[in-house]
Design a protein around this motif. Structure first.
Motif, short mmCIF file in Angstrom:
data_model
loop_
_atom_site.label_atom_id
_atom_site.label_comp_id
_atom_site.label_asym_id
_atom_site.label_seq_id
_atom_site.Cartn_x
_atom_site.Cartn_y
_atom_site.Cartn_z
N SER A 1 0.83 -1.20 0.00
CA SER A 1 0.00 0.00 0.00
C SER A 1 0.87 1.25 0.00
CB SER A 1 -0.94 0.01 1.20
OG SER A 1 -0.19 0.06 2.40
N ARG A 2 0.37 2.31 -0.65
CA ARG A 2 1.06 3.60 -0.70
C ARG A 2 0.39 4.59 0.24
NH1 ARG A 2 0.41 3.00 -6.40
NH2 ARG A 2 -1.04 4.76 -6.31
N ALA A 3 1.11 5.70 0.52
CA ALA A 3 0.56 6.72 1.42
C ALA A 3 -0.66 7.40 0.83
CB ALA A 3 1.64 7.76 1.74
N ASP A 4 -0.78 7.43 -0.51
CA ASP A 4 -1.93 8.09 -1.13
C ASP A 4 -3.15 7.18 -1.24
OD1 ASP A 4 -1.17 6.32 -3.09
OD2 ASP A 4 -0.81 7.82 -4.65
N GLY A 5 -3.05 5.96 -0.68
CA GLY A 5 -4.18 5.04 -0.72
C GLY A 5 -4.12 4.03 -1.84
N GLY A 6 -3.17 4.19 -2.78
CA GLY A 6 -3.03 3.25 -3.89
C GLY A 6 -2.13 2.08 -3.53
N TRP A 7 -1.76 1.32 -4.57
CA TRP A 7 -0.98 0.09 -4.35
C TRP A 7 0.15 -0.01 -5.36
CZ3 TRP A 7 -1.81 -3.37 -0.37
CH2 TRP A 7 -2.97 -3.14 0.38
N ASP A 8 1.25 -0.64 -4.92
CA ASP A 8 2.36 -1.02 -5.78
C ASP A 8 2.45 -2.54 -5.80
OD1 ASP A 8 2.98 1.66 -6.10
OD2 ASP A 8 4.55 1.64 -4.58
N VAL A 9 2.99 -3.08 -6.90
CA VAL A 9 3.27 -4.52 -6.96
C VAL A 9 4.78 -4.70 -7.07
CG1 VAL A 9 2.99 -4.62 -9.49
CG2 VAL A 9 2.72 -6.69 -8.10
N VAL A 10 5.29 -5.70 -6.36
CA VAL A 10 6.72 -6.00 -6.34
C VAL A 10 6.90 -7.48 -6.65
CG1 VAL A 10 8.85 -5.97 -4.99
CG2 VAL A 10 7.09 -4.23 -4.58
N ASP A 11 7.67 -7.79 -7.70
CA ASP A 11 7.97 -9.18 -7.99
C ASP A 11 9.06 -9.66 -7.04
OD1 ASP A 11 7.81 -11.52 -10.08
OD2 ASP A 11 9.95 -11.15 -9.73
N LEU A 12 8.85 -10.83 -6.45
CA LEU A 12 9.78 -11.37 -5.45
C LEU A 12 10.73 -12.39 -6.07
CD1 LEU A 12 7.32 -11.78 -2.42
CD2 LEU A 12 8.88 -9.88 -2.92
N GLU A 13 11.32 -12.01 -7.22
CA GLU A 13 12.24 -12.91 -7.92
C GLU A 13 11.57 -14.25 -8.23
OE1 GLU A 13 15.89 -13.19 -5.74
OE2 GLU A 13 16.35 -11.07 -5.96
N SER A 14 10.34 -14.16 -8.72
CA SER A 14 9.59 -15.37 -9.04
C SER A 14 10.22 -16.09 -10.23
CB SER A 14 8.14 -15.01 -9.37
OG SER A 14 8.09 -14.15 -10.51
N THR A 15 9.92 -17.37 -10.37
CA THR A 15 10.50 -18.18 -11.44
C THR A 15 10.09 -17.70 -12.82
OG1 THR A 15 10.54 -20.11 -9.98
CG2 THR A 15 10.70 -20.52 -12.35
N ASN A 16 8.80 -17.38 -12.98
CA ASN A 16 8.27 -17.02 -14.30
C ASN A 16 7.97 -15.54 -14.45
OD1 ASN A 16 8.28 -19.77 -15.20
ND2 ASN A 16 6.49 -20.11 -13.92
N GLY A 17 8.24 -14.74 -13.44
CA GLY A 17 8.09 -13.29 -13.56
C GLY A 17 6.66 -12.82 -13.37
#
Length: 218
Positions: free
Chosen positions: A164-180
């Motif tokens: 979650s962001r301070a403005d109420g929105g969201w970010d996505v973060v890839d955790l070094e997944s196998t297929n991206g």
């Protein structure tokens, strides 16, 4: 020098007579004390009216706000909720499945699109939510659990993270997944361990056929 007062008390001295208290003849009345000059609350210059002649500040507005300390960013005020939490809608998407086959992903030749799948919805009610597959042996319990049948074999146990962001929105973060992790119509997966902002209606694509659509509150 002795001067008589108005009653001719010749022994009187100073401005007033020591005998009767009347003012002495020729004595000068003491000037009334002057009020201290008013100062501009902004620049400190002397002023006579409402507006400072030096900086033009309006004294009726009171003291000016103190400047923010150097090097300390101002913290934005929290944004009010727009009516409820965000929702993540999980679907088996045939268009994404066809794209995975076109890209010749791992084991693409053996993949089959599920004959039946149910749309699922997850409420985004925490500061961060993991996307992945539950693994009791590894102690992995993602908030957005994609291990339900039909299970997507291309999803890693800890695949990505919604933050979650301070403005109420969201970010996505890839955790070094196998297929991206792919966002929207981008041709390539997002870089791992790098927050990517999401907007209302953005689609996060993971695994062989799974899409996650973010829906903002009304």
């Amino acid at each position: 020098m002795t001067q008589p007062c108005t009653e001719d008390h010749s022994a009187a001295t100073g401005e007033y007579c020591d005998v009767c208290g009347l003012r002495l003849r020729g004595a000068q009345a003491a000037a009334p004390p002057q009020a201290p000059a008013e100062r501009c609350p902004s620049c400190g210059a002397a002023r006579e009216g409402r507006f400072c002649e030096v900086c033009g500040y309006d004294s009726a507005m009171g003291p000016p706000p103190e400047p923010a300390a150097a090097g300390v960013p101002e913290v934005p005020a929290p944004q009010p909720a727009r009516g409820g939490p965000w929702i993540a809608v999980v679907r088996a998407d045939r268009a994404w499945f066809e794209e995975v086959l076109r890209r010749n992903g791992p084991d693409a030749g053996s993949l089959q699109f599920p004959a039946f799948s149910t749309e699922r919805r997850f409420v985004l009610d925490g500061p961060r939510l993991a996307i992945g597959r539950r693994s009791r042996s590894r102690g992995i319990e993602p908030e957005i659990d994609l291990s339900a049948r039909p299970m997507d074999p291309g999803v890693s146990a800890l695949h990505a993270l919604l933050v979650s962001r301070a403005d109420g929105g969201w970010d996505v973060v890839d955790l070094e997944s196998t297929n991206g992790t792919v966002v929207g119509d981008r041709p390539d997966p997002i870089p791992p361990n790098t927050p990517v902002p999401l907007a209302d209606g953005d689609v996060v694509k993971v695994g062989a056929w799974t899409t996650i659509t973010l829906v903002a509150p009304d």
